[in-house]
Structures are given as C-alpha cells and as structure tokens.
Write an enzyme that holds these catalytic residues in place. Sequence first.
Site, PDB file in Angstrom:
ATOM      1  N   TYR A 159      -8.683   0.632  -8.753  1.00 40.63           N
ATOM      2  CA  TYR A 159      -7.353   0.803  -8.148  1.00 40.63           C
ATOM      3  C   TYR A 159      -7.447   1.572  -6.835  1.00 40.63           C
ATOM      4  CZ  TYR A 159      -2.925   3.145  -7.230  1.00 40.63           C
ATOM      5  OH  TYR A 159      -1.817   3.662  -6.608  1.00 40.63           O
ATOM      6  N   LYS A 163      -6.820  -0.126  -3.073  1.00 44.52           N
ATOM      7  CA  LYS A 163      -5.695   0.363  -2.275  1.00 44.52           C
ATOM      8  C   LYS A 163      -6.182   0.977  -0.964  1.00 44.52           C
ATOM      9  CE  LYS A 163      -1.790   0.894  -3.006  1.00 44.52           C
ATOM     10  NZ  LYS A 163      -0.610   0.147  -2.494  1.00 44.52           N
TER      11      LYS A 163
END
Length: 347
Positions: A159, A163
């Site tokens: 994640y 990102k």
Amino acid sequence: MAFLSLYSHLLFLLNTLMEGLQMIIDSELFEWLKQRHGKHYQDFMLRKLVPVVGSMCESNLGMDANLMSEIAEEVDAIINSAVNTNFKERFDVSLNTNTLGAHRLMDFANNYCKISEFSYIYQLIALYSKVAFEENLEDQKMRELGFERARTHGWHNTYEFSKAMGEMVINSMRGDIPLVIIRPSIIESTLEDPFPGWIQGNRMLDTMILSYGKGNLPSLLLNPEVVVNVIPIDMIVNAIIAAMAKHGIAGKPGIKVYHVASAAVNPLLLKSIKEMKLFSSMDYFFSHIQTEIAQQRRFTISGSNSNASQRLRRIAKRYWNMLWTSLGHTSPIRSSEQGLTISTPIT
C-alpha cells in the site's frame, strides 16, 4: 443477444450508481441539510451530486470521449481519494489502482480539463484491511512480490509503496497544474462537524476500540509511551477545502504537501487509556496472559507442573497471533522506543 447483454450490463451499472447515490443522500451525515431543506432536500442533493460511471483502473477512466469532454467543461478542481488500502493486496492490483489510477486521472486533467487545482490524498498510516479470499499460488506470489518490492525500496508494505509511486507519477505529470498532496495520519470519527463521533463503518482503529470496549482486548504488547497519531475526519476535510481554496485561487504551478496529523501538537499516548494493561516486554505480556487464562480455565501451575506451563504458553502465543490476525495484520506488532514495528508471528 449481444445487444441484450450490453443493455443488461448498462442497466445494472445505472441501478448500482443510483443505489450508491441514494445511500449518500440518506446518510445521517447530512441530517442537518435534511432539516434545513425539508421536503426539498432530495431535489437539492440531486442538483449538487452528479454520479458518473467510470473506473480508475481503466483507460480514459472507463468513460467515453463525449462524457469526458462534458465533465471537463464543468470541473474546476479534482480531488483524488480513490485508493486500495489493503496491505495484503496483490502487487498488480494495488499498482493498478494506487499508481496507474493516479496516472490516468492526471492524464485526464492534462488532456481534457482546464482545472485550477489537483488534490491527491495519501493516508500516511493505515491498519490492515481484513479481507476474506481464496488464495491460489498466483495470488500468493503476487502478494509476496508486493511486500518484497516495497521493502527493497524502504517501504513497509505494498500500500505505502504503490501510493508513494502514485505521488511521484502525478508530480512528474502535473505541468502547470497546481498540485496539493494531503497526507493525513490515522483517520477517525468527527470532532465537531456535522456532529461529534460520526464515521462510516468500522475503520482504522475502530476494531481495536470496539474490542477494548467489549472487554475482548484487555491487554496489549505495546510501549505505553507510543503516540497514537489520530486525526478527526472533519479536520481533514477542512484542510482539503482550505488547501484547494488557497492554491486554486492563486493558480500558481507547483506542488504543496500538507501533513494533517496530531502527534506534534496534541499527542495521544497509549498509556492514557487507563483501563488497558500495556506491556513493553514479551515475558511480562505472556506472564499476564498465562495468569488470565489460568484463572479462567482454573489451571493450577506449580514449579513441577511444566506441562501445564508449556500448554498455557502455547495458548498465550495463539491468543497473540489470533488477536493481530483478527485486526487484519499478517503478523503481530511489537513496540520499540521509536514506535510500532512489524515483527514475525510468534512461534
């Protein structure tokens, strides 16, 4: 048959879209608007909200050129908060949403819109999403690849890695568009607006808070001095609006990054949770759990009763691993003087 299939698919998308819109309109979040507009509330909301069928994971955002051109005529600012926050997601899936999705949206902004500001939301701290899935060998390898690539480049998980790459991509593509990156910490319920305590569903620390409130989480292996960096969601919304207004009106090309957090100004220490027992030592933690289990199961442990002691220790280990798995983690968390870090499961 092909026409009927396409018609059925479009009808399904339309129904799904309208159901989603109605859920927003019916949300308790807008109760004060319902009271203000009365019988005209539904019409008011439908004038403000325009649902569009699209996807961050498809080329051209899943829209045809006519629709994109129509949207571009009306859009002054873009806020991108679309994200896959599952830490255990396949690398390709996370990459497609969090990195390539941001690329597609910035491409839309550059080629179709004359916007005054682009906001990108990157939540700095998130807890694992608990997702039920049937994992095959390919899924497993893609998940492992994500963690491997992330840690190779200094990130904790897929994640964060995907990102961060999303930030890099839109920064390289922004051209003359004013770009604002908002980095909130752990998002929790509202402080004031529209009323205290609102949040949709159980998210972030909610699982831990609910477990503590129900008495299912009486103790944790965490440093009592650790700061829990939480921020109310209405403060985040206010920061986004203020940043949009400031940089959108100025219209100057460039990038601005805002960290919306509480640790530096109003830190929340774990030890402030008075009724929860916190242990910074694994030995103390296991000793406590063994005592609790022994009392509940009416075990008696003496110096010579090594079998019972070993059995309790196995139960305590299992309790610890099950606890963090239930919170969505792939492995338990241990604490250190620097804060929280991920460790391997207890064996």
